[in-house]
Design an enzyme around this catalytic site. Structure first.
Site, PDB file in Angstrom:
ATOM      1  N   ASP A   1     -18.851  14.662   5.868  1.00 10.38           N
ATOM      2  CA  ASP A   1     -20.278  14.616   5.557  1.00 10.38           C
ATOM      3  C   ASP A   1     -20.542  13.417   4.642  1.00 10.38           C
ATOM      4  O   ASP A   1     -19.866  13.246   3.624  1.00 10.38           O
ATOM      5  CB  ASP A   1     -20.718  15.906   4.864  1.00 10.38           C
ATOM      6  CG  ASP A   1     -22.231  15.982   4.718  1.00 10.38           C
ATOM      7  OD1 ASP A   1     -22.873  16.481   5.666  1.00 10.38           O
ATOM      8  OD2 ASP A   1     -22.741  15.541   3.672  1.00 10.38           O
ATOM      9  N   ILE A   2     -21.505  12.563   5.030  1.00 10.11           N
ATOM     10  CA  ILE A   2     -21.826  11.377   4.223  1.00 10.11           C
ATOM     11  C   ILE A   2     -22.515  11.826   2.931  1.00 10.11           C
ATOM     12  O   ILE A   2     -23.482  12.594   2.965  1.00 10.11           O
ATOM     13  CB  ILE A   2     -22.731  10.411   5.010  1.00 10.11           C
ATOM     14  CG1 ILE A   2     -22.021   9.956   6.298  1.00 10.11           C
ATOM     15  CG2 ILE A   2     -23.108   9.203   4.155  1.00 10.11           C
ATOM     16  CD1 ILE A   2     -22.894   9.083   7.192  1.00 10.11           C
TER      17      ILE A   2
ATOM     18  N   GLU B   1     -25.952  13.764   9.259  1.00  8.25           N
ATOM     19  CA  GLU B   1     -24.885  12.943   8.686  1.00  8.25           C
ATOM     20  C   GLU B   1     -23.533  13.651   8.731  1.00  8.25           C
ATOM     21  O   GLU B   1     -22.586  13.260   8.058  1.00  8.25           O
ATOM     22  CB  GLU B   1     -25.226  12.581   7.232  1.00  8.25           C
ATOM     23  CG  GLU B   1     -25.199  13.746   6.266  1.00  8.25           C
ATOM     24  CD  GLU B   1     -26.523  14.501   6.202  1.00  8.25           C
ATOM     25  OE1 GLU B   1     -26.753  15.187   5.197  1.00  8.25           O
ATOM     26  OE2 GLU B   1     -27.334  14.398   7.165  1.00  8.25           O
TER      27      GLU B   1
END
Length: 366
Positions: free
Chosen positions: A242-243, A285
């Protein structure tokens, strides 16, 4: 000769010609036999009538009389075509005690030899006759005419069939050309349709922005990988990514910059991974990686490598530079019965990484 037999018409009609001639030959011989029997029956009937009439006439005349010789010949010619009458002894009357008759064919005519003997077994009269009308000759001529007509009909049939076949061949060639042309068109259309289907398949299974597998495609492939690894009793691992702080990129710099971050992020990881891994975007994301033949310790090392590569990325914006970081959750197939269990464990580890300060890797044993 070889060229002749290459002609389909000749090859097709040759058995017909042979069968026809064989049939005519059998009919000819069979008919000749029948006509010969008919002729012999007719001849036997004429012989009986002639002898009966001759016996009556013989008792009325003397054999020395010239008129009697003429009468016998005339009487014979009433039943036969030609007659030759000969006397062998002088006698006033013909008292025939025994009559012998020899019947045979000569030049296709039926010949009868009559021999009349007296009481002392001496020949007293010899008559040679030839059949009135040779039925065999007449029948043979009729059969020959019939055979000739049959042969002419057969020849005409061959000519007509050959001509018709040529027209058929021309029509077939034209039809074959049209079929080949249509087949070529259909083949081309099918190839184009196949390309379109492949393109549609890619569109349906590829994330439009990052050009990696979308959620649906990832789960289709990862389920197959899990079953294959399970069959050969080998491990597999999952990395959930996950960004960090992605919402800030969108809020601060707009969705266009957010899309640029997603593309750069996905391409960087995709270039790092080997071909046997499965990489997909779950949405927003969030990304996921499936690695075959990897246990959790080696997978954590891979995740750390990716994390370090990601944090070195620089995105230039006016008057500033942006840096990207990401959090990682890792899990493997140990003690897991389904792929969903492995993904859930990795997702739990990702949540732990986020809660522990982000930009870090968390695994089941860490």
């Amino acid at each position: 000769m070889k060229k002749l037999f290459k002609d389909k018409t000749i090859v097709f009609l040759l058995p017909l010609v042979i069968i026809t001639f064989l049939f005519l030959y059998i009919c000819y011989n069979y008919s000749m036999g029948i006509y010969k029997n008919i002729e012999e029956k007719q001849n036997n009937k004429d012989i009986k009538n002639f002898i009966y009439t001759l016996n009556i006439s013989t008792h009325k005349s003397n054999i020395k009389e010239k008129s009697y010789y003429q009468e016998v010949k005339k009487l014979c010619e009433n039943y036969f075509e030609e007659c030759l009458v000969k006397t062998t002894i002088n006698s006033k009357k013909i008292n025939a005690e025994k009559i012998t008759i020899d019947t045979y064919h000569l030049n296709l005519f039926l010949i009868n030899d009559f021999h009349f003997f007296d009481t002392k077994n001496k020949l007293i009269l010899h008559i040679k006759s030839k059949s009135k009308e040779n039925i065999i000759i007449t029948s043979r001529n009729s059969i020959q005419i019939f055979s000739s007509l049959s042969i002419i009909f057969l020849i005409l049939t061959i000519i007509i069939t050959n001509s018709y076949q040529k027209h058929i061949l021309i029509a077939n060639d034209s039809l074959e050309e049209k079929v080949n042309e249509r087949t070529s068109q259909i083949t081309h259309t099918l190839k184009e349709l196949e390309k379109v289907n492949l393109r549609l398949f890619d569109l349906a299974h590829t994330d439009y922005l990052t050009q990696i597998k979308n959620r649906r495609s990832f789960f289709l492939h990862v389920e197959s990988m899990f079953q294959n690894q399970k069959k050969v009793n080998k491990p597999m691992s999952i990395i959930m990514i996950d960004i960090d702080n992605f919402k800030k990129f969108n809020d601060t710099y707009g969705h266009e910059m957010g899309d640029k971050v997603l593309k750069l992020f996905a391409s960087t990881i995709n270039n790092y991974l080997s071909e046997d891994t499965i990489f997909g975007r779950l949405g927003g994301e969030e990304f996921i990686i499936a690695l075959p033949n990897e246990k959790i310790d080696s997978t954590i090392a891979i995740a750390e490598d990716i994390r370090r590569i990601i944090e070195t990325l620089v995105i230039r914006v006016p008057y500033s530079e942006l840096f990207i970081t990401a959090s990682f959750g890792v899990s493997d197939s140990t003690n897991a019965n389904t792929i969903d269990e492995i993904i859930k464990n990795a997702d739990d580890m990702l949540y732990d990484a986020k809660s522990k300060g982000k930009n870090r890797v968390r695994g089941r044993i860490s």
